[in-house]
Design a protein around this motif. Structure first.
Motif, PDB file in Angstrom:
ATOM      1  N   GLU A 197       0.842  -1.193   0.000  1.00 39.82           N
ATOM      2  CA  GLU A 197       0.000   0.000   0.000  1.00 39.82           C
ATOM      3  C   GLU A 197       0.879   1.246   0.000  1.00 39.82           C
ATOM      4  N   VAL A 198       0.642   2.117  -0.972  1.00 40.41           N
ATOM      5  CA  VAL A 198       1.388   3.370  -1.090  1.00 40.41           C
ATOM      6  C   VAL A 198       0.394   4.523  -1.085  1.00 40.41           C
ATOM      7  N   PRO A 199       0.500   5.462  -0.143  1.00 35.48           N
ATOM      8  CA  PRO A 199      -0.413   6.623  -0.128  1.00 35.48           C
ATOM      9  C   PRO A 199      -0.139   7.524  -1.326  1.00 35.48           C
ATOM     10  N   TYR A 200      -1.190   7.880  -2.021  1.00 33.76           N
ATOM     11  CA  TYR A 200      -1.084   8.640  -3.265  1.00 33.76           C
ATOM     12  C   TYR A 200      -1.617  10.051  -3.062  1.00 33.76           C
ATOM     13  N   LEU A 201      -0.818  11.035  -3.416  1.00 37.73           N
ATOM     14  CA  LEU A 201      -1.192  12.448  -3.346  1.00 37.73           C
ATOM     15  C   LEU A 201      -1.611  12.867  -4.746  1.00 37.73           C
ATOM     16  N   ALA A 202      -2.901  13.087  -4.941  1.00 43.42           N
ATOM     17  CA  ALA A 202      -3.456  13.259  -6.281  1.00 43.42           C
ATOM     18  C   ALA A 202      -3.837  14.712  -6.559  1.00 43.42           C
ATOM     19  N   TYR A 203      -3.958  15.011  -7.839  1.00 36.74           N
ATOM     20  CA  TYR A 203      -4.462  16.322  -8.265  1.00 36.74           C
ATOM     21  C   TYR A 203      -5.987  16.292  -8.307  1.00 36.74           C
ATOM     22  N   SER A 204      -6.607  17.413  -8.006  1.00 35.28           N
ATOM     23  CA  SER A 204      -8.058  17.518  -8.117  1.00 35.28           C
ATOM     24  C   SER A 204      -8.448  17.800  -9.568  1.00 35.28           C
ATOM     25  N   ASP A 205      -9.755  17.821  -9.815  1.00 30.00           N
ATOM     26  CA  ASP A 205     -10.257  17.894 -11.189  1.00 30.00           C
ATOM     27  C   ASP A 205      -9.878  19.176 -11.917  1.00 30.00           C
ATOM     28  N   GLU A 206      -9.635  20.277 -11.179  1.00 29.99           N
ATOM     29  CA  GLU A 206      -9.329  21.548 -11.830  1.00 29.99           C
ATOM     30  C   GLU A 206      -7.932  21.577 -12.453  1.00 29.99           C
ATOM     31  N   SER A 207      -7.101  20.618 -12.095  1.00 28.21           N
ATOM     32  CA  SER A 207      -5.696  20.647 -12.471  1.00 28.21           C
ATOM     33  C   SER A 207      -5.435  20.060 -13.855  1.00 28.21           C
ATOM     34  N   GLY A 208      -4.687  20.779 -14.671  1.00 32.31           N
ATOM     35  CA  GLY A 208      -4.257  20.239 -15.953  1.00 32.31           C
ATOM     36  C   GLY A 208      -3.240  19.126 -15.784  1.00 32.31           C
ATOM     37  N   LEU A 209      -2.363  19.244 -14.783  1.00 33.98           N
ATOM     38  CA  LEU A 209      -1.411  18.173 -14.509  1.00 33.98           C
ATOM     39  C   LEU A 209      -2.151  16.910 -14.096  1.00 33.98           C
ATOM     40  N   GLY A 210      -3.250  17.091 -13.368  1.00 38.43           N
ATOM     41  CA  GLY A 210      -4.059  15.944 -12.982  1.00 38.43           C
ATOM     42  C   GLY A 210      -4.630  15.211 -14.182  1.00 38.43           C
ATOM     43  N   ARG A 211      -5.063  15.960 -15.195  1.00 41.06           N
ATOM     44  CA  ARG A 211      -5.565  15.323 -16.417  1.00 41.06           C
ATOM     45  C   ARG A 211      -4.474  14.483 -17.080  1.00 41.06           C
ATOM     46  N   ILE A 212      -3.257  15.033 -17.092  1.00 48.95           N
ATOM     47  CA  ILE A 212      -2.145  14.315 -17.729  1.00 48.95           C
ATOM     48  C   ILE A 212      -1.830  13.029 -16.980  1.00 48.95           C
ATOM     49  N   ALA A 255       0.294  21.818  -7.701  1.00 48.56           N
ATOM     50  CA  ALA A 255       1.462  20.954  -7.571  1.00 48.56           C
ATOM     51  C   ALA A 255       2.284  21.344  -6.347  1.00 48.56           C
ATOM     52  N   ALA A 256       2.327  22.635  -6.018  1.00 46.76           N
ATOM     53  CA  ALA A 256       3.096  23.082  -4.856  1.00 46.76           C
ATOM     54  C   ALA A 256       2.538  22.486  -3.563  1.00 46.76           C
ATOM     55  N   SER A 257       1.221  22.354  -3.483  1.00 49.29           N
ATOM     56  CA  SER A 257       0.610  21.753  -2.296  1.00 49.29           C
ATOM     57  C   SER A 257       0.972  20.280  -2.187  1.00 49.29           C
ATOM     58  N   LEU A 258       0.924  19.575  -3.310  1.00 46.49           N
ATOM     59  CA  LEU A 258       1.293  18.157  -3.298  1.00 46.49           C
ATOM     60  C   LEU A 258       2.774  17.986  -2.986  1.00 46.49           C
ATOM     61  N   MET A 259       3.599  18.902  -3.490  1.00 50.40           N
ATOM     62  CA  MET A 259       5.031  18.841  -3.203  1.00 50.40           C
ATOM     63  C   MET A 259       5.288  18.960  -1.707  1.00 50.40           C
ATOM     64  N   THR A 260       4.595  19.873  -1.050  1.00 55.05           N
ATOM     65  CA  THR A 260       4.765  20.049   0.392  1.00 55.05           C
ATOM     66  C   THR A 260       4.348  18.791   1.145  1.00 55.05           C
ATOM     67  N   MET A 261       3.219  18.205   0.749  1.00 56.41           N
ATOM     68  CA  MET A 261       2.760  16.983   1.410  1.00 56.41           C
ATOM     69  C   MET A 261       3.733  15.830   1.188  1.00 56.41           C
ATOM     70  N   ALA A 262       4.264  15.720  -0.024  1.00 62.81           N
ATOM     71  CA  ALA A 262       5.244  14.672  -0.310  1.00 62.81           C
ATOM     72  C   ALA A 262       6.504  14.879   0.527  1.00 62.81           C
ATOM     73  N   ARG A 263       6.946  16.120   0.636  1.00 61.16           N
ATOM     74  CA  ARG A 263       8.156  16.437   1.404  1.00 61.16           C
ATOM     75  C   ARG A 263       7.978  16.092   2.878  1.00 61.16           C
ATOM     76  N   GLU A 264       6.723  16.194   3.365  1.00 56.89           N
ATOM     77  CA  GLU A 264       6.435  15.862   4.763  1.00 56.89           C
ATOM     78  C   GLU A 264       6.252  14.363   4.991  1.00 56.89           C
ATOM     79  N   GLY A 265       6.425  13.575   3.931  1.00 59.60           N
ATOM     80  CA  GLY A 265       6.342  12.127   4.081  1.00 59.60           C
ATOM     81  C   GLY A 265       4.951  11.554   4.024  1.00 59.60           C
ATOM     82  N   ARG A 266       4.012  12.327   3.449  1.00 61.82           N
ATOM     83  CA  ARG A 266       2.613  11.893   3.454  1.00 61.82           C
ATOM     84  C   ARG A 266       2.259  10.969   2.296  1.00 61.82           C
ATOM     85  N   GLY A 267       3.154  10.794   1.320  1.00 59.16           N
ATOM     86  CA  GLY A 267       2.858   9.909   0.209  1.00 59.16           C
ATOM     87  C   GLY A 267       3.673  10.233  -1.022  1.00 59.16           C
ATOM     88  N   VAL A 268       3.197   9.689  -2.148  1.00 64.35           N
ATOM     89  CA  VAL A 268       3.862   9.865  -3.448  1.00 64.35           C
ATOM     90  C   VAL A 268       3.015  10.789  -4.316  1.00 64.35           C
TER      91      VAL A 268
END
Length: 296
Positions: free
Chosen positions: A192-207, A229-242
């Motif tokens: 099990e790997v915690p996944y930090l995802a983009y919400s629907d408004e994000s173009g990176l999320g579509r990709i 992406a900056a929010s997900l980067m912060t969460m990843a840096r804090e060890g919350r997932g990929v």
């Protein structure tokens, strides 16, 4: 006929729901319904079929839809160009850019372009891909700077064209463990790997969504989502997932050892950095910029 009627029409055509469209337009549903009915009276034909589950376009509505976006854009552009010609408004280049690129790419790109030409005043609006698309569709921006991948859906069809101005990649990153290895790894087949995802408004999320990693990688479980992406980067840096992050965005974090790759090159997504514009002719300043861009 009023411009807001056209904007209401587009909002309802996109959502297929009166209450959601009225909310997006910041108006009560009864007032929104009256404005839609007023447009239909002006056209002289029903534009929406209200008898079906969800609101759908009639044949007349489908025909009207083909030109509504372009008409909105042209009206707003004509008003702005007239104000510029009358000295009421400066001839400003108006860019929309997704958040990640507004920080990482746009400043240096502008410096490089300005080294060869006098570009005049520039206005930058930084937002999600969905919001930037709205700005472009409604003529509030002349150019959109964004990441692009052929497999990801886009609202831009034949009415827009684009040019590649750079390259980037999206790759999975995680905080490191005490040994400098990824705390959450997609290589060793963790259950099990915690996944930090983009919400629907994000173009990176579509990709990322177009690659269907959630289906391909067993154990990938969404625990958090955000549009930036900056929010997900912060969460990843804090060890919350990929999180799949732009390589250009995380260069400093990787150099400082606060993020490491969580997967191999097979999980990296090469992407273009593109500038989009309408195919219709724009202001002299905008066309001069595009000519400069095309000449590079």
């Amino acid at each position: 006929m009023e411009l807001i009627w056209l904007e209401d029409f587009v909002a309802l055509a996109e959502t297929g729901n009166f209450s959601r469209a009225a909310e997006n337009r910041h108006v009560t549903q009864p007032a929104f319904s009256r404005r839609v009915r007023a447009l239909e009276d002006w056209v002289g034909a029903p534009l929406f079929d209200r008898a079906t589950p969800g609101v759908t376009l009639t044949a007349a509505g489908q025909q009207f839809r083909t030109g509504a976006d372009e008409l909105i854009r042209r009206i707003i552009q004509l008003r702005r160009e007239s104000r510029e010609a009358g000295g009421q408004e400066a001839a400003t280049l108006r860019f929309a850019a997704t958040h990640a690129l507004s920080f990482t790419f746009f400043p240096q790109w502008m410096r490089d372009l300005e080294a060869g030409t006098n570009m005049g005043p520039i206005r930058l609006i930084s937002d999600s891909m969905q919001a930037c698309e709205e700005l472009m569709m409604h003529g509030e921006a002349q150019f959109l700077l964004c990441h692009h991948h052929a497999a990801a859906p886009s609202r831009f069809g034949a009415q827009f064209r684009s040019a590649v101005v750079g390259q980037d990649a999206l790759a999975p990153f995680s905080a490191p463990d005490a040994d400098g290895k990824p705390r959450w790894s997609l290589i060793d087949g963790a259950e099990e790997v915690p996944y930090l995802a983009y919400s629907d408004e994000s173009g990176l999320g579509r990709i990322v969504e177009a690659q269907r990693f959630a289906d391909r990688i067993q154990g990938l479980r969404t625990v958090f989502s955000a549009r930036l992406a900056a929010s997900l980067m912060t969460m990843a840096r804090e060890g919350r997932g990929v999180a799949w992050l732009p390589v250009s965005l995380v260069e400093t974090e990787v150099a400082l050892g606060r993020l490491v790759r969580a997967g191999g090159v097979d999980l990296e997504i090469p992407v273009d950095i593109r500038v989009f514009r309408p195919i219709t002719r724009q202001s002299p300043a905008a066309e001069a910029f595009w000519s400069e861009l095309a000449g590079r």
